[in-house]
Design a protein around this motif. Structure first.
Motif, PDB file in Angstrom:
ATOM      1  N   ALA A 264       0.822  -1.208   0.000  1.00 47.64           N
ATOM      2  CA  ALA A 264       0.000   0.000   0.000  1.00 47.64           C
ATOM      3  C   ALA A 264       0.859   1.263   0.000  1.00 47.64           C
ATOM      4  O   ALA A 264       0.540   2.242  -0.691  1.00 47.64           O
ATOM      5  N   CYS A 265       1.950   1.248   0.754  1.00 48.47           N
ATOM      6  CA  CYS A 265       2.823   2.428   0.805  1.00 48.47           C
ATOM      7  C   CYS A 265       3.465   2.694  -0.552  1.00 48.47           C
ATOM      8  O   CYS A 265       3.567   3.856  -0.987  1.00 48.47           O
ATOM      9  N   ILE A 266       3.886   1.645  -1.246  1.00 48.59           N
ATOM     10  CA  ILE A 266       4.490   1.829  -2.567  1.00 48.59           C
ATOM     11  C   ILE A 266       3.448   2.326  -3.560  1.00 48.59           C
ATOM     12  O   ILE A 266       3.736   3.211  -4.383  1.00 48.59           O
ATOM     13  N   ALA A 267       2.227   1.781  -3.505  1.00 47.13           N
ATOM     14  CA  ALA A 267       1.158   2.249  -4.397  1.00 47.13           C
ATOM     15  C   ALA A 267       0.863   3.726  -4.154  1.00 47.13           C
ATOM     16  O   ALA A 267       0.679   4.511  -5.101  1.00 47.13           O
ATOM     17  N   LEU A 268       0.836   4.141  -2.883  1.00 48.32           N
ATOM     18  CA  LEU A 268       0.557   5.526  -2.533  1.00 48.32           C
ATOM     19  C   LEU A 268       1.698   6.444  -2.976  1.00 48.32           C
ATOM     20  O   LEU A 268       1.460   7.505  -3.581  1.00 48.32           O
ATOM     21  N   ALA A 269       2.925   6.045  -2.696  1.00 47.12           N
ATOM     22  CA  ALA A 269       4.073   6.869  -3.072  1.00 47.12           C
ATOM     23  C   ALA A 269       4.176   7.012  -4.591  1.00 47.12           C
ATOM     24  O   ALA A 269       4.423   8.111  -5.110  1.00 47.12           O
ATOM     25  N   TYR A 270       3.980   5.912  -5.312  1.00 50.98           N
ATOM     26  CA  TYR A 270       4.039   5.970  -6.777  1.00 50.98           C
ATOM     27  C   TYR A 270       2.984   6.924  -7.337  1.00 50.98           C
ATOM     28  O   TYR A 270       3.284   7.762  -8.210  1.00 50.98           O
ATOM     29  N   SER A 271       1.774   6.816  -6.844  1.00 47.70           N
ATOM     30  CA  SER A 271       0.689   7.651  -7.370  1.00 47.70           C
ATOM     31  C   SER A 271       0.943   9.134  -7.123  1.00 47.70           C
ATOM     32  O   SER A 271       0.695   9.977  -7.990  1.00 47.70           O
ATOM     33  N   LEU A 272       1.436   9.471  -5.951  1.00 53.72           N
ATOM     34  CA  LEU A 272       1.694  10.879  -5.640  1.00 53.72           C
ATOM     35  C   LEU A 272       2.896  11.416  -6.403  1.00 53.72           C
ATOM     36  O   LEU A 272       2.874  12.553  -6.905  1.00 53.72           O
ATOM     37  N   VAL A 412       9.834  -5.863 -14.204  1.00 52.98           N
ATOM     38  CA  VAL A 412      10.343  -4.497 -14.030  1.00 52.98           C
ATOM     39  C   VAL A 412      10.550  -3.830 -15.391  1.00 52.98           C
ATOM     40  O   VAL A 412      10.203  -2.649 -15.583  1.00 52.98           O
ATOM     41  N   ILE A 413      11.108  -4.564 -16.347  1.00 58.47           N
ATOM     42  CA  ILE A 413      11.329  -3.998 -17.681  1.00 58.47           C
ATOM     43  C   ILE A 413      10.010  -3.589 -18.322  1.00 58.47           C
ATOM     44  O   ILE A 413       9.888  -2.498 -18.896  1.00 58.47           O
ATOM     45  N   LEU A 414       8.999  -4.449 -18.217  1.00 61.66           N
ATOM     46  CA  LEU A 414       7.702  -4.129 -18.816  1.00 61.66           C
ATOM     47  C   LEU A 414       7.043  -2.934 -18.124  1.00 61.66           C
ATOM     48  O   LEU A 414       6.258  -2.211 -18.743  1.00 61.66           O
ATOM     49  N   MET A 415       7.346  -2.722 -16.847  1.00 61.34           N
ATOM     50  CA  MET A 415       6.791  -1.564 -16.151  1.00 61.34           C
ATOM     51  C   MET A 415       7.288  -0.251 -16.750  1.00 61.34           C
ATOM     52  O   MET A 415       6.611   0.777 -16.654  1.00 61.34           O
ATOM     53  N   PHE A 416       8.474  -0.276 -17.368  1.00 65.43           N
ATOM     54  CA  PHE A 416       9.041   0.936 -17.957  1.00 65.43           C
ATOM     55  C   PHE A 416       8.623   1.123 -19.416  1.00 65.43           C
ATOM     56  O   PHE A 416       9.112   2.037 -20.073  1.00 65.43           O
ATOM     57  N   ARG A 417       7.737   0.282 -19.920  1.00 65.32           N
ATOM     58  CA  ARG A 417       7.273   0.472 -21.290  1.00 65.32           C
ATOM     59  C   ARG A 417       6.556   1.808 -21.398  1.00 65.32           C
ATOM     60  O   ARG A 417       5.685   2.131 -20.583  1.00 65.32           O
ATOM     61  N   ASP A 422      -1.277   3.191 -15.421  1.00 65.42           N
ATOM     62  CA  ASP A 422      -0.896   2.906 -14.047  1.00 65.42           C
ATOM     63  C   ASP A 422      -1.424   1.541 -13.602  1.00 65.42           C
ATOM     64  O   ASP A 422      -0.770   0.839 -12.829  1.00 65.42           O
ATOM     65  N   GLY A 423      -2.617   1.198 -14.087  1.00 64.46           N
ATOM     66  CA  GLY A 423      -3.199  -0.081 -13.696  1.00 64.46           C
ATOM     67  C   GLY A 423      -2.364  -1.261 -14.141  1.00 64.46           C
ATOM     68  O   GLY A 423      -2.168  -2.230 -13.385  1.00 64.46           O
ATOM     69  N   ARG A 424      -1.852  -1.222 -15.379  1.00 64.68           N
ATOM     70  CA  ARG A 424      -1.011  -2.326 -15.850  1.00 64.68           C
ATOM     71  C   ARG A 424       0.327  -2.352 -15.134  1.00 64.68           C
ATOM     72  O   ARG A 424       0.878  -3.420 -14.872  1.00 64.68           O
ATOM     73  N   ARG A 425       0.843  -1.191 -14.824  1.00 63.05           N
ATOM     74  CA  ARG A 425       2.077  -1.162 -14.030  1.00 63.05           C
ATOM     75  C   ARG A 425       1.830  -1.747 -12.633  1.00 63.05           C
ATOM     76  O   ARG A 425       2.678  -2.461 -12.083  1.00 63.05           O
ATOM     77  N   LEU A 428       1.820  -5.506 -12.974  1.00 63.30           N
ATOM     78  CA  LEU A 428       3.178  -6.026 -13.104  1.00 63.30           C
ATOM     79  C   LEU A 428       3.932  -5.958 -11.771  1.00 63.30           C
ATOM     80  O   LEU A 428       4.714  -6.852 -11.443  1.00 63.30           O
ATOM     81  N   PHE A 429       3.673  -4.899 -11.021  1.00 61.59           N
ATOM     82  CA  PHE A 429       4.289  -4.787  -9.704  1.00 61.59           C
ATOM     83  C   PHE A 429       3.798  -5.907  -8.778  1.00 61.59           C
ATOM     84  O   PHE A 429       4.580  -6.483  -8.006  1.00 61.59           O
ATOM     85  N   LEU A 430       2.504  -6.221  -8.847  1.00 62.33           N
ATOM     86  CA  LEU A 430       1.971  -7.333  -8.057  1.00 62.33           C
ATOM     87  C   LEU A 430       2.648  -8.647  -8.441  1.00 62.33           C
ATOM     88  O   LEU A 430       3.003  -9.455  -7.570  1.00 62.33           O
TER      89      LEU A 430
END
Length: 526
Positions: A264-272, A412-417, A422-425, A428-430
């Motif tokens: 949850a903390c990573i999801a919150l930090a990423y979004s902000l 991780v590589i696909l997250m940088f596509r 944000d949902g697909r990232r 991939l993070f999950l």
């Protein structure tokens, strides 16, 4: 372990102060994550149900809560990611989106709460081999011999030879696919086994925690309209709900608390960091990036404080039983056991990631690769580090690293596509997070455990929930593409069908075996 669970439930129902009294130690109190019994105890007290009856009502109710929660997160994950595009298209397309979301929700519910692992198929093959082996040790036989025994035993079974199993083997052995002490439990086993354990009660709460993290990512860390008179009330309400849900895992099933709090903390930090718009009235001389970092840090700190302080009375009285983490030096998980437990989820997830990679390469002009030339040194260094990491794990005997390390790097590589939602990232993070958890249990354990029994047990259950959600969404995005494949379509669908069939063997065989094992047929129905 029903006597232990029932005694804790009764102690919670009868206690006039908390922590509840210890039913096994006069004058003591329960030093255990007992809050799940408080949650189920409230409706029992309100409705005045006899605890012995209520115990058997709670189990199916909690199973339905797991199914509903899984459906909800699957539905919202699918609709939330293409939502902006869906609203711009025609009504018919919107209806199609809803129908697909319904199927994704059902697939998530089935994957999380109904299907088993592939251990039933493994048990059947093992039974055929034992029929033909005549008491010989299967572990010492060569592969060719075991294959021959499998066919011979199958013929004997068709001729009427009974399988060499006790009734309990059908539901028990798939939950023990790793040699040694580790428990490879999954939700359907948990519910038919029928112990009202902490991890069972925590299932819907963990899905709620995933849902909260998903909502933060899809709504860009905003609750309601960005402006308005009630703006701060909405923000505080969002944080309060997050802290209330995630914090509840600590007194309900402490093993889950740390994983989902970090998620949850990573999801919150990423979004902000990605979507927060700096306010000029703050007049920070360090610039907008510093302001984003400051706001993200403050938000994460607020969530952690909420999750901690709301349940501080429990923490004050709770004496942590496991206080150290050490390196695991015992036997590791074989690859066949790993695929037996995770085969279905991995097949779907890896297929989707392969398609995403193919589509990325297909839509990227070759000229774009020119941008990598100045960074080739770092690329080569990364490849060398990747190979060194694999070699180190293999020297340590961690063979599952052959799957986990490439999968994590790939995610991780696909997250940088570029232009990924944000949902697909988040998905991939999950996937990467869950893969990491399956590697962690090969490296560390908590001293005081029986080997690494509970370490594998608790973290593998977390991975089942996470990969179950990810696999259902990945399948929904993948199936429309599979229909357009010019080659391999039939083979892929055939393999998927076989894996689903193998996982679907567990519910009927295990349930009937549990009934035969639990009830005396001579007594008749009650």
């Amino acid at each position: 372990e029903k006597p232990m669970d029932f005694s804790y439930l009764n102690a919670v129902l009868k206690s006039t102060t908390f922590p509840p009294y210890d039913p096994w130690f006069a004058g003591g109190y329960i030093n255990y994550y007992y809050y799940g019994f408080v949650i189920v105890g409230v409706p029992i007290k309100l409705l005045g149900i006899v605890p012995a009856v209520a115990y058997n009502i709670v189990l199916p109710i909690w199973y339905s809560l797991l199914i509903l929660a899984a459906f909800s997160v699957g539905w919202n994950l699918y609709l939330g990611i293409p939502r902006s595009r869906a609203l711009r298209v025609g009504e018919q397309t919107r209806k199609q989106q809803l129908r697909t979301a319904l199927l994704v929700g059902l697939a998530t519910a089935v994957g999380l709460g109904l299907l088993g692992n592939l251990g039933t198929v493994r048990l059947i093959f093992n039974g055929y081999q034992r029929l033909a082996a005549g008491g010989a040790a299967l572990e010492e036989a060569a592969l060719g011999q075991r294959i021959a025994w499998t066919f011979q035993g199958f013929v004997q079974f068709l001729q009427g030879a009974p399988m060499p199993f006790y009734p309990g083997d059908w539901y028990w052995f798939p939950s023990r696919v790793i040699p040694g002490e580790p428990i490879t439990e999954f939700p359907y086993f948990t519910f038919i086994y029928g112990d009202l354990h902490a991890h069972l009660i925590a299932f819907p709460i963990t899905i709620f925690a995933i849902s909260w993290s998903l909502s933060v990512v899809l709504n860009k860390a905003r609750w309601g309209n960005q402006d308005g008179r009630l703006k701060w009330l909405r923000i505080l309400t969002g944080f309060f709900v997050g802290g209330l849900v995630i914090g509840a895992l600590r007194p309900t099933n402490t093993w889950d608390f740390y994983t989902y709090l970090v998620l949850a903390c990573i999801a919150l930090a990423y979004s902000l960091l990605r979507h927060y718009q700096p306010r000029s009235r703050l007049h920070l001389r360090s610039g907008p990036l510093f302001e984003r970092l400051l706001v993200a840090f403050g938000a994460v700190l607020l969530l952690v404080l909420m999750a901690t302080l709301l349940y501080q009375p429990f923490t004050y009285w709770f004496g942590q039983g496991y206080t150290r983490v050490e390196l695991w030096q015992g036997s590791r998980t074989p690859l066949d056991s790993y695929f037996t437990h995770w085969g279905l989820f991995l097949f779907i997830i890896l297929s989707w990631m392969a398609w995403e990679t193919y589509h990325w390469m297909k839509t990227t002009p070759q000229s774009a690769l020119e941008k990598l030339k100045p960074h080739l040194t770092w690329v080569y260094a990364g490849l060398v580090l990747f190979l060194i990491t694999l070699v180190v794990f293999l020297v340590l005997g961690v063979v599952v690293a052959l799957v986990v390390v490439p999968l994590g790097v790939w995610a991780v590589i696909l997250m940088f596509r570029p232009n990924r939602s944000d949902g697909r990232r988040f998905l991939l993070f999950l996937i990467g997070t869950a893969a990491t958890l399956t590697l962690v249990v090969e490296l560390i354990y908590l001293p005081g455990d029986i080997g690494r029994m509970n370490t594998v047990f608790k973290f593998y259950l977390q991975v089942w929930l996470i990969w179950g959600v990810a696999a259902a969404a990945a399948l929904a995005w993948l199936l429309p593409r599979v229909r357009r494949w010019k080659w391999g379509q039939g083979l892929w669908i055939g393999v998927l069908s076989l894996l689903v069939f193998a996982a679907a063997l567990y519910p009927p065989l295990a349930t009937s075996a549990k009934i035969r094992d639990r009830f005396d047929p001579e007594l008749g129905p009650g």
